[in-house]
Enzyme design. Sequence first.
Site, PDB file in Angstrom:
ATOM      1  N   GLU A  47      41.879  45.524  45.103  1.00  0.00           N
ATOM      2  CA  GLU A  47      40.494  45.366  44.650  1.00  0.00           C
ATOM      3  C   GLU A  47      39.755  44.758  45.825  1.00  0.00           C
ATOM      4  OE1 GLU A  47      37.130  44.758  43.783  1.00  0.00           O
ATOM      5  OE2 GLU A  47      37.878  42.792  43.158  1.00  0.00           O
ATOM      6  N   CYS A  91      32.189  40.515  45.274  1.00  0.00           N
ATOM      7  CA  CYS A  91      32.373  41.898  45.714  1.00  0.00           C
ATOM      8  C   CYS A  91      31.385  42.844  45.052  1.00  0.00           C
ATOM      9  CB  CYS A  91      33.807  42.353  45.449  1.00  0.00           C
ATOM     10  SG  CYS A  91      34.299  42.295  43.705  1.00  0.00           S
TER      11      CYS A  91
END
Length: 484
Positions: free
Chosen positions: A243, A277
């Site tokens: 991720e 993110c």
Amino acid sequence: MALLDPTNWRSLRGGAAEAVEPATGEVLAGFTLAATADVERATVAAAGAQRAWARAPYAERAAVLRRAGDLIREHEPEIGEWIIREGGSIRGKADFETRTAAEECYEAAALAHRPLGQVLPSAAPRLSYTTRVPAGVVGVISPFNAPLVLAVRSVAPALALGNAVVLKPDPRTAVCGGHALAAVLAEAGLPEGLLHVLPGGADVGRALVEDPRVRVVSFTGSTAAGRGVGELAARHLKRTHLELGGNSAFLVLEDADLDAAMSTAAWASFFHQGQVCMTAGRHLVHASLYDEYVERLAAKADSLAVGDPYREQVHLGPVIDRGQLERIDALVRSSAAAGVRIAAGGRHRDLFYRPTVLADAGAGYGADSVGESAAYGQEVFGPVAPVRAFHTLDEAVALAGDSDYGLALGIVTRDTARALDLADRIPTGLLHINDQTVNDEPIAPFGGLADSGTGSRFGGDANLDAFTETRWTTVRATPAAYPF
């Protein structure tokens, strides 16, 4: 009674380290880093403990995870204070982390009694079925920005499904991202040897990926580091969940209600100083609204308070360290040199970077450009909102898709059907209509595409695929007969 005592790490061999408050530079505690030799010790112990844990009744595993969730809630003030002081989080973000971490544990507990497989039809006279079995030892490498949540979302489901875990948190948030979780699970009754916390550098991460007892690696962090983890894991034929970063687009269509959209837009880029993110790295706004949007977002940015989140009531705290600050400022300065206008912010005091709005953010951006608008084309990981105009939906699609990343997409419009149709043309792992890009829930599958990750997912049933192996089994009443 205090739950956390970082001095418990004295048995590690990597040397002395300090938990430092980025807002003040104050040393909060001392602890010991892990060395590469600690990885082998941890994985040997984890592999030994995992076999009995995998055979334990599912209700026993579930009870430990439920108790862990209760303990996070019980010790929320203490854990939250560490998230605020060690991680530079505002209080609301710390509250979100502790609340979500508890929910991650409760959701993981529910995984322990999910169906284990399925019965398959077979052309032969036999019983044919699949079962999910624990992967074994899971290596988890977690980052600094949401340290508790981004550790527990892998640790909790992996444990609930019968695995052991070796966790390497970022040393900058080793207490709230590592020791807090270990202390909670120990008090919850997790048997010894099933969770090992090894705060350390890249060398410890490499040793963890390479260790033959680790069969699955869960990594959350930058795309550059994740690429290295993926390459190393592939050489050792290991399943890896990556991720990674993002440069998500936030689309504002011509029918958007700007009164309603401003809070959404500001949160998308400025939440936790942009160190997320999913942060909106590109605000793409219809040309008819562009000037007003820039003016209003800049005013919103100027109105936000930046300061010490532990001692003041602020909207933004400090960025994590000097290196991150310098990178953010360099990207903003480079963009300004390429023709971008700094409509708000663009300045800092110590580690406190003002929320920044960059107008005409596409200036100089493109494959053939010499003076690329760096803050528009790259993941900034700071409180920076580049804004660019578009004129048609086709142009919006082209701009939103013009990125190596594919994590999140936000669309603001009064016409949700049109937004769904538009989103089908823009590949991303996450979509939020009339909301911003920073969203996460324990029951929802989470992950990105392209440079944002391998398409792996965390959350809910996706954890079954992440942390178990599927075994095919057949059973006959008598031995099978073959032609020879």
